[in-house]
Design a protein around this motif. Structure first.
Motif, PDB file in Angstrom:
ATOM      1  N   UNK A 229      -2.337  -2.941   8.146  1.00 57.43           N
ATOM      2  CA  UNK A 229      -2.862  -2.429   6.869  1.00 57.43           C
ATOM      3  C   UNK A 229      -2.239  -3.065   5.631  1.00 57.43           C
ATOM      4  N   UNK A 230      -1.599  -4.219   5.786  1.00 54.20           N
ATOM      5  CA  UNK A 230      -0.911  -4.813   4.645  1.00 54.20           C
ATOM      6  C   UNK A 230      -1.751  -5.822   3.892  1.00 54.20           C
ATOM      7  N   UNK A 231      -1.231  -6.306   2.762  1.00 55.87           N
ATOM      8  CA  UNK A 231      -1.871  -7.390   2.026  1.00 55.87           C
ATOM      9  C   UNK A 231      -1.731  -8.707   2.792  1.00 55.87           C
ATOM     10  N   UNK A 232      -2.499  -9.708   2.379  1.00 56.74           N
ATOM     11  CA  UNK A 232      -2.330 -11.048   2.932  1.00 56.74           C
ATOM     12  C   UNK A 232      -1.002 -11.639   2.431  1.00 56.74           C
ATOM     13  N   UNK A 233      -0.349 -12.437   3.289  1.00 58.09           N
ATOM     14  CA  UNK A 233       0.823 -13.167   2.838  1.00 58.09           C
ATOM     15  C   UNK A 233       2.133 -12.753   3.459  1.00 58.09           C
ATOM     16  N   UNK A 234       2.093 -11.905   4.498  1.00 55.10           N
ATOM     17  CA  UNK A 234       3.327 -11.502   5.174  1.00 55.10           C
ATOM     18  C   UNK A 234       3.146 -11.668   6.681  1.00 55.10           C
ATOM     19  N   UNK A 235       4.184 -12.136   7.343  1.00 57.01           N
ATOM     20  CA  UNK A 235       4.167 -12.317   8.795  1.00 57.01           C
ATOM     21  C   UNK A 235       5.577 -12.158   9.332  1.00 57.01           C
ATOM     22  N   UNK A 236       5.674 -11.831  10.618  1.00 54.02           N
ATOM     23  CA  UNK A 236       6.977 -11.628  11.252  1.00 54.02           C
ATOM     24  C   UNK A 236       7.060 -12.428  12.541  1.00 54.02           C
ATOM     25  N   UNK A 237       8.264 -12.910  12.825  1.00 55.92           N
ATOM     26  CA  UNK A 237       8.560 -13.595  14.074  1.00 55.92           C
ATOM     27  C   UNK A 237       9.738 -12.901  14.735  1.00 55.92           C
TER      28      UNK A 237
END
Length: 350
Positions: free
Chosen positions: A196-204
């Protein structure tokens, strides 16, 4: 205590029948407010410290969802960035096993290397296709195109038996499908779909020993002391997965913090029950109309061969779905209701 439905209705008020979360999710009201606050803070010239704190809060929330220590979570921007990082760690000639038709961000960086042996097999044959000499298996936990779910337990066992590592994209899973800490060696996800977040965030998520990854993208934020790492070579990389961070899109993480708080309030298990009930209702309705979806049991993504051509017509009627290679793809999430399913079925019956 707020019920699931009360929490959801307080956060979402779609103006159409939105059945396209597999493309991108609707933003909760609290997320919109957090984004506005972040923009205002920047516009007024105030210190950005709260926005950097949001990044760390998001990292911790994702670690809880993934079932791993926060020290194993890197924060970045895209899946392709992290696929590139994993691809860069492989020696020339290494074999990478992939699923046919998987999402390009999971695949293309391995092809772009030019000196890797990339082999693709049907998703259902993935675990059985791991062989001696396979260095890495890369796959989406849930296929974007049609919702099929990878057998991660079988894949993990097969990979371990042949000394291969596994790289799994949870972008179409995180937020509704429980994630296991030991499901893979490397786990990645963007945040603008089921989280449900905005575009532009990712996790590894990386192993405790970093899994042979070299932080070739490291800039100042990857330093053990970022504000002392702004000029010249970074004197000391972070002792945690933060060494694989990229400079954060602060507004996006400000909004994502609110989104992840909502996901945790609702609970992944409750979201999963809700989403799958709607998907199963749609599958049953398709059967009465004489349509057979791509088999994807246990998935909130339903793909119907041959009906993708109807997407523009459905959009005109206020029903948001996707056309994926000629298939109509509908995806169901927490803001959807049985009435949404029935409206789509009614439109298809006409």
């Amino acid at each position: 205590m707020d019920t699931f439905e009360n929490l959801v209705r307080a956060e979402f008020a779609p103006k159409n029948t939105y059945l396209n979360t597999a493309s991108n999710a609707l933003l909760p009201a609290r997320t919109v407010a957090a984004l506005q606050d972040a923009v205002r803070l920047r516009a007024e010239g105030r210190a950005l410290d709260p926005l950097f704190a949001d990044v760390e809060a998001c990292r911790a929330a994702y670690a809880r969802l993934a079932g791993v220590p926060v020290e194993r979570v890197a924060a970045g921007a895209t899946v392709a960035l992290y696929t590139s990082l994993v691809a860069a760690s492989l020696p020339p000639g290494a074999e990478v096993l992939t699923a046919e038709g998987d999402f390009s961000s999971v695949l293309n960086p391995f092809h772009a290397r030019g000196d890797l042996k990339v082999r693709a097999v049907p998703l259902e044959r993935l675990a059985g296709s791991v062989r001696p000499g396979t260095a890495l298996v890369a796959v989406s936990a849930v296929q974007s195109a049609d919702g099929r779910i990878a057998d991660l337990a079988a894949l993990r066992e097969a990979a371990r038996g042949h000394g291969a590592r596994t790289y799994v994209d949870f972008s179409q899973a995180a937020g509704w499908l429980p994630m296991a800490a030991d499901a893979c060696d490397y786990g990645v996800s963007i945040a603008f779909k089921w989280l449900l977040g905005p575009h532009g965030a990712a996790f590894l998520v990386v192993p405790e020993d970093f899994g042979d990854l070299t932080p070739v993208q490291a800039g100042w934020v990857a330093g053990e002391n970022p504000w002392d790492s702004c000029y010249g070579p970074v004197p000391e990389l972070a002792r945690s997965a933060r060494r694989f961070d990229s400079s954060p899109a602060l507004f996006d993480y400000a909004g994502l913090r609110a989104s992840l708080e909502l996901v945790e309030e609702l609970g992944v298990d409750a979201v999963r029950v809700h989403d799958l009930a709607l998907a199963d209702r749609f599958r049953a309705g398709l059967g009465t109309l004489g349509h057979t979806p791509v088999p994807s049991p246990g998935s909130p993504i339903v793909s119907v061969p041959g009906l993708g051509r109807l997407q523009p017509e459905l959009a005109e009627a206020g029903i948001a779905v996707s056309n994926r290679a000629g298939n109509l793809r509908a995806s169901f999430h927490l803001y959807n209701t049985a009435a949404d399913v029935d409206r789509l079925l009614d439109a298809l019956s006409g």
